[in-house]
Enzyme design. Structure first.
Site, PDB file in Angstrom:
ATOM      1  N   ASN A   1       0.801  -1.222   0.000  1.00 31.55           N
ATOM      2  CA  ASN A   1       0.000   0.000   0.000  1.00 31.55           C
ATOM      3  C   ASN A   1       0.835   1.274   0.000  1.00 31.55           C
ATOM      4  O   ASN A   1       0.329   2.353   0.273  1.00 31.55           O
ATOM      5  CB  ASN A   1      -0.962  -0.004   1.183  1.00 31.55           C
ATOM      6  CG  ASN A   1      -1.754  -1.294   1.249  1.00 31.55           C
ATOM      7  OD1 ASN A   1      -1.546  -2.086   2.138  1.00 31.55           O
ATOM      8  ND2 ASN A   1      -2.606  -1.521   0.270  1.00 31.55           N
TER       9      ASN A   1
ATOM     10  N   ILE B   1       0.889   6.783   0.026  1.00 31.11           N
ATOM     11  CA  ILE B   1       0.241   5.748   0.837  1.00 31.11           C
ATOM     12  C   ILE B   1      -1.209   5.592   0.388  1.00 31.11           C
ATOM     13  O   ILE B   1      -1.937   6.576   0.281  1.00 31.11           O
ATOM     14  CB  ILE B   1       0.276   6.134   2.334  1.00 31.11           C
ATOM     15  CG1 ILE B   1       1.719   6.356   2.788  1.00 31.11           C
ATOM     16  CG2 ILE B   1      -0.409   5.058   3.179  1.00 31.11           C
ATOM     17  CD1 ILE B   1       1.847   7.047   4.126  1.00 31.11           C
ATOM     18  N   CYS B   2      -1.611   4.345   0.147  1.00 26.28           N
ATOM     19  CA  CYS B   2      -3.004   4.055  -0.187  1.00 26.28           C
ATOM     20  C   CYS B   2      -3.704   3.631   1.108  1.00 26.28           C
ATOM     21  O   CYS B   2      -3.513   2.517   1.591  1.00 26.28           O
ATOM     22  CB  CYS B   2      -3.082   2.941  -1.228  1.00 26.28           C
ATOM     23  SG  CYS B   2      -4.785   2.548  -1.668  1.00 26.28           S
ATOM     24  N   LEU B   3      -4.449   4.564   1.669  1.00 29.47           N
ATOM     25  CA  LEU B   3      -5.144   4.317   2.927  1.00 29.47           C
ATOM     26  C   LEU B   3      -6.453   5.083   2.869  1.00 29.47           C
ATOM     27  O   LEU B   3      -6.458   6.287   2.595  1.00 29.47           O
ATOM     28  CB  LEU B   3      -4.270   4.796   4.099  1.00 29.47           C
ATOM     29  CG  LEU B   3      -4.777   4.589   5.507  1.00 29.47           C
ATOM     30  CD1 LEU B   3      -4.990   3.112   5.814  1.00 29.47           C
ATOM     31  CD2 LEU B   3      -3.817   5.187   6.520  1.00 29.47           C
TER      32      LEU B   3
END
Length: 157
Positions: free
Chosen positions: A81, A89-91
């Site tokens: 992620n 950041i993939c959040l």
């Protein structure tokens, strides 16, 4: 913009007051710009990131806390992620699930939780995501451990 400054000053005071409350997170505000912060987080225990120290850069929009901060890893990390080159950041809480109830400190906690529990279905690092999706946990962990050793281990004098 005034509201966001007030909110950031409030968070700054809380961070100063609670320095010892969360030893895994250190938040630092840029002296000349309240909208620029950095954070140093410790890799969660019992993960390939254990023992590593990771730096995050926060760029906070003037509409904060109505809009989420932009956060990225400055330290290289092998994680599904996290984009390997940019540190993006993939959040969900940094995108569509953001709420003004989140603070910079709680964002750091969420990132530490993400480090411990990667989401292989929404990878920014496809190599890392593919290892996890194919069930090669050992391969993923050894790559993550190697990059932690190379990029995130405190240098011994």
């Amino acid at each position: 913009m005034q509201a966001s400054r007030a909110r950031l000053f409030k968070e700054y005071k809380e961070v100063q007051r609670e320095k010892s409350a969360d030893p895994d997170i250190q938040l630092i505000c840029d002296d000349s710009n309240i909208f620029k912060w950095t954070s140093v987080i410790k890799g969660p225990s019992e993960t390939p990131f254990e023992g590593g120290v990771f730096q995050l850069a926060f760029s906070i929009p003037e509409q904060y806390p109505l809009l989420p901060p932009q956060v990225r890893f400055m330290t290289k990390i092998f994680h599904p992620n996290v984009h390997f080159k940019t540190g993006e950041i993939c959040l969900d809480i940094l995108k569509n699930a953001w709420s003004p109830a989140w603070t910079l400190q709680s964002v750091c906690r969420a990132i530490i939780a993400l480090m411990a529990h990667p989401e292989a279905d929404s990878p920014l690092n496809c190599d890392s995501g593919n290892l996890l999706r194919s069930g090669d946990i050992r391969g993923y962990q050894s790559m993550a451990r190697m990059y932690t050793r190379l990029a995130a281990m405190p240098k011994k004098d």
